[in-house]
Design a protein around this motif. Structure first.
Motif, mmCIF file in Angstrom:
data_model
loop_
_atom_site.group_PDB
_atom_site.id
_atom_site.type_symbol
_atom_site.label_atom_id
_atom_site.label_comp_id
_atom_site.label_asym_id
_atom_site.label_seq_id
_atom_site.Cartn_x
_atom_site.Cartn_y
_atom_site.Cartn_z
ATOM 1 N N VAL A 37 46.412 23.021 48.500
ATOM 2 C CA VAL A 37 46.655 21.581 48.321
ATOM 3 C C VAL A 37 47.701 21.302 47.251
ATOM 4 C CG1 VAL A 37 44.352 20.974 49.141
ATOM 5 C CG2 VAL A 37 44.737 21.235 46.677
ATOM 6 N N GLY A 38 48.271 22.338 46.649
ATOM 7 C CA GLY A 38 49.331 22.162 45.677
ATOM 8 C C GLY A 38 48.863 21.790 44.278
ATOM 9 N N LYS A 39 47.574 21.929 44.006
ATOM 10 C CA LYS A 39 47.052 21.588 42.674
ATOM 11 C C LYS A 39 47.548 22.560 41.614
ATOM 12 C CE LYS A 39 42.809 20.771 40.061
ATOM 13 N NZ LYS A 39 43.317 19.648 39.324
ATOM 14 N N THR A 40 47.449 23.851 41.870
ATOM 15 C CA THR A 40 47.913 24.861 40.916
ATOM 16 C C THR A 40 48.512 26.039 41.668
ATOM 17 O OG1 THR A 40 45.742 25.943 40.869
ATOM 18 C CG2 THR A 40 46.175 24.322 39.155
ATOM 19 N N ALA A 41 49.388 26.741 41.006
ATOM 20 C CA ALA A 41 49.961 27.961 41.568
ATOM 21 C C ALA A 41 48.974 29.105 41.364
ATOM 22 C CB ALA A 41 51.275 28.287 40.876
ATOM 23 N N PHE A 42 49.071 30.106 42.207
ATOM 24 C CA PHE A 42 48.231 31.291 42.085
ATOM 25 C C PHE A 42 49.142 32.497 42.232
ATOM 26 C CE2 PHE A 42 44.959 34.261 44.077
ATOM 27 C CZ PHE A 42 44.301 34.504 42.887
ATOM 28 N N ALA A 43 49.428 33.142 41.119
ATOM 29 C CA ALA A 43 50.321 34.297 41.129
ATOM 30 C C ALA A 43 49.670 35.454 41.877
ATOM 31 C CB ALA A 43 50.637 34.719 39.699
ATOM 32 N N THR A 44 50.477 36.225 42.591
ATOM 33 C CA THR A 44 49.971 37.400 43.284
ATOM 34 C C THR A 44 49.419 38.372 42.249
ATOM 35 O OG1 THR A 44 51.669 37.136 44.968
ATOM 36 C CG2 THR A 44 50.569 39.275 44.848
ATOM 37 N N PRO A 45 48.109 38.676 42.322
ATOM 38 C CA PRO A 45 47.533 39.565 41.312
ATOM 39 C C PRO A 45 47.714 41.032 41.678
ATOM 40 C CG PRO A 45 45.810 38.828 42.781
ATOM 41 C CD PRO A 45 47.084 38.137 43.220
ATOM 42 N N ASP A 46 47.763 41.875 40.643
ATOM 43 C CA ASP A 46 47.531 43.288 40.889
ATOM 44 C C ASP A 46 46.045 43.400 41.191
ATOM 45 O OD1 ASP A 46 50.136 44.163 40.450
ATOM 46 O OD2 ASP A 46 49.817 44.445 38.308
ATOM 47 N N VAL A 47 45.657 44.412 41.934
ATOM 48 C CA VAL A 47 44.263 44.532 42.365
ATOM 49 C C VAL A 47 43.728 45.914 42.006
ATOM 50 C CG1 VAL A 47 42.736 44.527 44.372
ATOM 51 C CG2 VAL A 47 44.614 42.905 44.262
ATOM 52 N N TRP A 48 42.493 45.947 41.524
ATOM 53 C CA TRP A 48 41.786 47.194 41.236
ATOM 54 C C TRP A 48 40.480 47.198 42.020
ATOM 55 C CZ3 TRP A 48 44.953 44.874 37.804
ATOM 56 C CH2 TRP A 48 45.849 45.684 37.108
ATOM 57 N N VAL A 49 40.149 48.344 42.610
ATOM 58 C CA VAL A 49 38.904 48.492 43.365
ATOM 59 C C VAL A 49 37.846 49.098 42.461
ATOM 60 C CG1 VAL A 49 37.802 49.538 45.386
ATOM 61 C CG2 VAL A 49 40.197 48.835 45.509
ATOM 62 N N ALA A 50 36.667 48.477 42.451
ATOM 63 C CA ALA A 50 35.539 48.954 41.645
ATOM 64 C C ALA A 50 34.397 49.354 42.568
ATOM 65 C CB ALA A 50 35.072 47.842 40.697
ATOM 66 N N LEU A 51 33.575 50.287 42.114
ATOM 67 C CA LEU A 51 32.394 50.722 42.860
ATOM 68 C C LEU A 51 31.144 50.226 42.148
ATOM 69 C CD1 LEU A 51 33.419 54.442 43.495
ATOM 70 C CD2 LEU A 51 33.721 52.489 45.033
ATOM 71 N N GLY A 52 30.120 49.857 42.900
ATOM 72 C CA GLY A 52 28.885 49.389 42.275
ATOM 73 C C GLY A 52 27.853 48.930 43.272
ATOM 74 N N SER A 53 27.108 47.915 42.859
ATOM 75 C CA SER A 53 26.059 47.352 43.703
ATOM 76 C C SER A 53 25.923 45.877 43.371
ATOM 77 C CB SER A 53 24.730 48.075 43.474
ATOM 78 O OG SER A 53 24.337 47.930 42.121
ATOM 79 N N GLY A 54 25.194 45.163 44.188
ATOM 80 C CA GLY A 54 24.986 43.739 43.958
ATOM 81 C C GLY A 54 24.030 43.171 44.978
ATOM 82 N N THR A 55 23.591 41.971 44.721
ATOM 83 C CA THR A 55 22.639 41.340 45.639
ATOM 84 C C THR A 55 23.209 40.098 46.294
ATOM 85 O OG1 THR A 55 21.687 40.134 43.778
ATOM 86 C CG2 THR A 55 20.625 42.207 44.412
ATOM 87 N N THR A 56 24.186 39.466 45.666
ATOM 88 C CA THR A 56 24.848 38.308 46.260
ATOM 89 C C THR A 56 26.337 38.440 46.023
ATOM 90 O OG1 THR A 56 24.697 36.996 44.244
ATOM 91 C CG2 THR A 56 22.853 36.812 45.812
ATOM 92 N N LEU A 57 27.121 37.594 46.667
ATOM 93 C CA LEU A 57 28.573 37.714 46.607
ATOM 94 C C LEU A 57 29.103 37.790 45.189
ATOM 95 C CD1 LEU A 57 31.333 37.850 47.884
ATOM 96 C CD2 LEU A 57 31.324 35.373 48.037
#
Length: 135
Positions: free
Chosen positions: A18-38
């Motif tokens: 919607v043009g509210k704010t810019a979002f720079a392309t991030p560098d990305v890192w993959v992490a391993l783990g666990s979780g119960t919700t998003l």
């Protein structure tokens, strides 16, 4: 493994569209783990040689998005475990972050089959196995 975006990333995409704010392309890192919700992800700790895997070469690690989905174009290979990662317990999920050690979680995906990474093992996500969808 199929995954989806975190609340943080969803909000950034909405603001970008919607043009509210810019979002720079991030560098990305993959992490391993666990979780119960998003947005409740627990990264593994106390694991010798474990660090998040950097996917910082532009878009080279990813296939082109199609039909609201994107997947990894190359295998994502972690360092060889120097002990039993996650204290020998199953690793159930992966998450994408915008920083090597902290930062914001961008997306999370449950493993189709949880994995145990023992001393001397090399954790790897094969080509095409990390799928993210936007619906």
């Amino acid at each position: 493994m199929a995954g989806s975006f975190s609340d943080y990333a969803e909000n950034k995409v909405l603001e970008l569209i919607v043009g509210k704010t810019a979002f720079a392309t991030p560098d990305v890192w993959v992490a391993l783990g666990s979780g119960t919700t998003l947005d409740a992800f627990t990264e593994i700790t106390g694991s010798t040689n474990y660090v998040r895997k950097a996917l910082t070469s532009g878009g080279a690690y990813w296939n082109a998005a199609s039909g609201g989905a994107i997947d990894n174009a190359t295998a994502i290979t972690f360092a060889t475990a120097g002990n039993d990662w996650n204290s020998g317990n199953e690793i159930e999920e992966v998450a994408l972050f915008n920083h090597a050690t902290a930062g914001n979680m961008l997306a999370r995906a449950a493993l189709t089959t949880p994995k145990i990474v023992l001393n001397g093992d090399t954790a790897q996500i094969p080509v095409g196995d990390l799928d993210l969808t936007l619906s």
